[in-house]
Design an enzyme around this catalytic site. Structure first.
Site, PDB file in Angstrom:
ATOM      1  N   HIS A 121     -22.237  50.692 104.403  1.00  0.00           N
ATOM      2  CA  HIS A 121     -21.675  50.007 105.660  1.00  0.00           C
ATOM      3  C   HIS A 121     -22.696  50.540 106.797  1.00  0.00           C
ATOM      4  O   HIS A 121     -23.399  51.543 106.827  1.00  0.00           O
ATOM      5  CB  HIS A 121     -20.374  50.750 105.758  1.00  0.00           C
ATOM      6  CG  HIS A 121     -19.511  50.229 106.748  1.00  0.00           C
ATOM      7  ND1 HIS A 121     -19.528  50.643 107.976  1.00  0.00           N
ATOM      8  CD2 HIS A 121     -18.331  49.548 106.772  1.00  0.00           C
ATOM      9  CE1 HIS A 121     -18.669  50.058 108.830  1.00  0.00           C
ATOM     10  NE2 HIS A 121     -17.768  49.427 108.033  1.00  0.00           N
ATOM     11  N   ASP A 199     -20.476  59.059 101.861  1.00  0.00           N
ATOM     12  CA  ASP A 199     -19.741  58.213 102.617  1.00  0.00           C
ATOM     13  C   ASP A 199     -18.445  57.855 101.670  1.00  0.00           C
ATOM     14  O   ASP A 199     -18.426  57.040 100.802  1.00  0.00           O
ATOM     15  CB  ASP A 199     -20.288  56.707 103.127  1.00  0.00           C
ATOM     16  CG  ASP A 199     -19.193  55.835 103.799  1.00  0.00           C
ATOM     17  OD1 ASP A 199     -17.874  56.135 104.185  1.00  0.00           O
ATOM     18  OD2 ASP A 199     -19.593  55.105 104.469  1.00  0.00           O
ATOM     19  N   GLN A 202     -14.109  54.278 101.386  1.00  0.00           N
ATOM     20  CA  GLN A 202     -13.439  53.626 100.216  1.00  0.00           C
ATOM     21  C   GLN A 202     -13.096  54.420  99.070  1.00  0.00           C
ATOM     22  O   GLN A 202     -12.851  53.674  98.105  1.00  0.00           O
ATOM     23  CB  GLN A 202     -14.378  52.281 100.134  1.00  0.00           C
ATOM     24  CG  GLN A 202     -14.585  51.392 101.241  1.00  0.00           C
ATOM     25  CD  GLN A 202     -13.468  50.893 101.900  1.00  0.00           C
ATOM     26  OE1 GLN A 202     -12.587  50.693 101.043  1.00  0.00           O
ATOM     27  NE2 GLN A 202     -13.920  50.260 102.935  1.00  0.00           N
ATOM     28  N   LYS A 225      -7.573  54.246 106.419  1.00  0.00           N
ATOM     29  CA  LYS A 225      -7.583  53.515 105.152  1.00  0.00           C
ATOM     30  C   LYS A 225      -6.900  54.140 104.120  1.00  0.00           C
ATOM     31  O   LYS A 225      -6.681  53.617 102.910  1.00  0.00           O
ATOM     32  CB  LYS A 225      -9.036  53.644 104.767  1.00  0.00           C
ATOM     33  CG  LYS A 225      -9.953  52.638 105.853  1.00  0.00           C
ATOM     34  CD  LYS A 225     -11.465  52.565 105.200  1.00  0.00           C
ATOM     35  CE  LYS A 225     -12.464  52.281 106.327  1.00  0.00           C
ATOM     36  NZ  LYS A 225     -12.542  50.946 106.767  1.00  0.00           N
ATOM     37  N   CYS A 365     -19.520  44.366 108.088  1.00  0.00           N
ATOM     38  CA  CYS A 365     -20.505  45.546 108.622  1.00  0.00           C
ATOM     39  C   CYS A 365     -21.392  46.084 107.513  1.00  0.00           C
ATOM     40  O   CYS A 365     -21.745  47.339 107.256  1.00  0.00           O
ATOM     41  CB  CYS A 365     -19.783  46.808 108.812  1.00  0.00           C
ATOM     42  SG  CYS A 365     -18.423  46.394 110.340  1.00  0.00           S
TER      43      CYS A 365
HETATM   44  N1  PMP Z   1     -17.870  53.190 105.204  1.00  0.00           N
HETATM   45  C1  PMP Z   1     -17.366  52.452 104.568  1.00  0.00           C
HETATM   46  C2  PMP Z   1     -17.842  52.306 103.120  1.00  0.00           C
HETATM   47  C3  PMP Z   1     -16.342  51.637 105.027  1.00  0.00           C
HETATM   48  O1  PMP Z   1     -15.806  50.761 104.436  1.00  0.00           O
HETATM   49  C4  PMP Z   1     -16.019  51.904 106.343  1.00  0.00           C
HETATM   50  C5  PMP Z   1     -14.885  50.795 107.197  1.00  0.00           C
HETATM   51  N2  PMP Z   1     -14.861  49.495 106.736  1.00  0.00           N
HETATM   52  C6  PMP Z   1     -16.531  52.710 107.238  1.00  0.00           C
HETATM   53  C7  PMP Z   1     -17.464  53.462 106.573  1.00  0.00           C
HETATM   54  C8  PMP Z   1     -16.384  53.204 108.714  1.00  0.00           C
HETATM   55  O2  PMP Z   1     -14.928  53.405 108.832  1.00  0.00           O
HETATM   56  P1  PMP Z   1     -14.370  53.896 110.269  1.00  0.00           P
HETATM   57  O3  PMP Z   1     -14.509  52.637 110.710  1.00  0.00           O
HETATM   58  O4  PMP Z   1     -12.882  54.084 110.012  1.00  0.00           O
HETATM   59  O5  PMP Z   1     -15.208  54.917 110.570  1.00  0.00           O
END
Ligand code: PMP
Length: 408
Positions: A121, A199, A202, A225, A365
């Site tokens: 991401h 990270d 998910q 999430k 993203c």
């Molecule tokens: N890493 C991953 C794999 C994500 O899916 C996301 C959110 N779509 C993020 C980071 C960023 O999360 P946040 O917007 O809550 O900071």
């Protein structure tokens, strides 16, 4: 399959013909009543700031916040609650590490490199790309295989001189669950000095995560999430690293002593928590963990697997539909990205949106990954504990409607 929708007020406000089909939990999850009530109770009954008041409600609030820190530590099996830092979200947690660990590693040698993967991401890609540029060192990106797995052999060759590896536990596009434990084990043999950040945005909402078992240095995730409120996230870091790292933000609550001449800082985790924290958010995270643990993370995972199988088997049969990521369900989490030949992903999401079926469309993203896949956008569904097979069936009928409208 148990139906959990009754626990989530958002699903109980629609009449049957306007049923909300929410298939965008990878973006953010819905919130159960227990989480909403916990926040409500804080604001109604003991609203006060933490770590400064000497009166009863402030003591209750302070105690609750520290209880949640302990609870989070237990939930991901950190050694110590001081390894849990409350931040806003995964993005902030990664930026905290990029800034502070990055500063500490200012002595980077010329041939030291910073490594991420193509399936990251942007939150776990852009900060590292920036740090590499700032340090004038190489930014190395690990590939994926045609099936959407990390190219592990390529990775072991590329991490010999790596200072840090930033890698996702679960891809928010491909759904791939990376074999993080095995990867870390092998990497530490090839490069014992590497720092590894995972990270888990998910992963933590959907499966049991044990940071000691994984042996990662940093692990990040977002409360929103995992059925908690927006505005609260977690950075886990190994204590030794956290102690060595300089503070991130400066101000109140992160100090030991301030004089006109100089300031000394508190120990971790407080060193990294300047200013008033998101108290209601932290309390919501505690209630979210209670809710998920009451169900059991193994049941959460299996519930989603069943939904994934149900969706996958029907989507595979749709003509002109391309599915991205591993074909083997056991290697996937509850995220499915796809395209339908001849229809833009945004049009798919728009037609479904008109039917109150919420899915995501775009690059999620993850622009480098989409470019690697040779596409500019994809449509994505993502499931959670409150979804049912009926949701999936409604989504599949929606896709048939899309095909009819666009005559493909
Ligand atoms: N890493 C991953 C794999 C994500 O899916 C996301 C959110 N779509 C993020 C980071 C960023 O999360 P946040 O917007 O809550 O900071």
């Amino acid at each position: 399959m148990k139906n959990y929708k009754n626990d989530f007020p958002i699903f109980n406000q629609n009449s049957k013909d306007k049923q909300l089909v929410y298939l965008d939990s990878a973006a953010t999850s819905q919130k159960p009543r227990a989480v909403l009530d916990a926040m409500d109770e804080y604001y109604k009954n003991y609203n006060s700031n933490v770590r400064r008041g000497l009166y009863p409600i402030a003591e209750i609030a302070t105690q609750k916040v520290e209880e949640v820190r302990n609870q989070v530590a237990r939930f991901i099996n950190a050694r110590d609650a001081s390894e849990i830092i409350f931040v806003r979200n995964s993005t902030e947690a990664i930026n905290l590490v990029m800034n502070t660990w990055g500063d500490m590693s200012i002595d980077m040698a010329m041939d030291d490199v910073i490594v991420a993967t193509i399936m990251e991401h942007h939150s776990n890609f852009v900060p590292w790309q920036f740090l590499a540029q700032y340090k004038e060192t190489a930014f190395v990106v690990i590939d994926i295989t045609g099936e959407g797995y990390i190219d592990v052999d390529g990775m072991y060759k590329k991490i010999k001189n790596a200072k840090i590896l930033a890698i996702t536990h679960v891809s928010n596009v491909l759904g791939t669950i990376n074999p993080i434990k095995e990867i870390i084990k092998k990497i530490r043999i090839v490069n014992p000095n590497i720092t590894i950040l995972i990270d888990g945005a998910q992963a933590v909402p959907h499966m049991k995560v044990d940071v000691q078992d994984l042996d990662c240095d940093f692990y990040v995730f977002s409360g929103h999430k995992m059925i908690a409120a927006t505005g609260i996230g977690v950075l886990y870091g190994k204590k030794k690293l956290l102690e060595e790292m300089p503070p991130f933000l400066f101000g109140g609550e992160m100090i030991r002593e301030v004089t006109v001449e100089q300031t000394t800082f508190a120990n971790a985790p407080f060193k990294f928590e300047a200013g008033t924290p998101d108290i209601a958010g932290i309390i919501s995270l505690g209630a979210a963990i209670d809710y998920l643990e009451d169900i059991g993370m193994e049941i959460v995972k299996n519930h989603e697997k069943e939904l994934l199988e149900h969706a996958f088997s029907q989507m595979e049969k749709i003509n002109g539909l391309t599915l991205y990521g591993p074909k083997d369900i056991k290697d996937r989490s509850g995220v499915i990205s796809f395209n339908i030949k001849g229809v833009h992903a945004h049009d798919i999401a728009q037609v479904l949106g008109d039917m109150n079926i919420c899915i995501r469309a775009g690059h999620h993203c993850a622009m480098p990954l989409h470019k690697h896949l040779g596409i500019v956008a994809s449509a994505r569904i993502s499931v959670y504990i409150y979804n049912t097979k009926e949701d999936i069936d409604l989504f599949i009928s929606g896709l048939k409607k899309v095909k009819e409208i666009f005559k493909v």
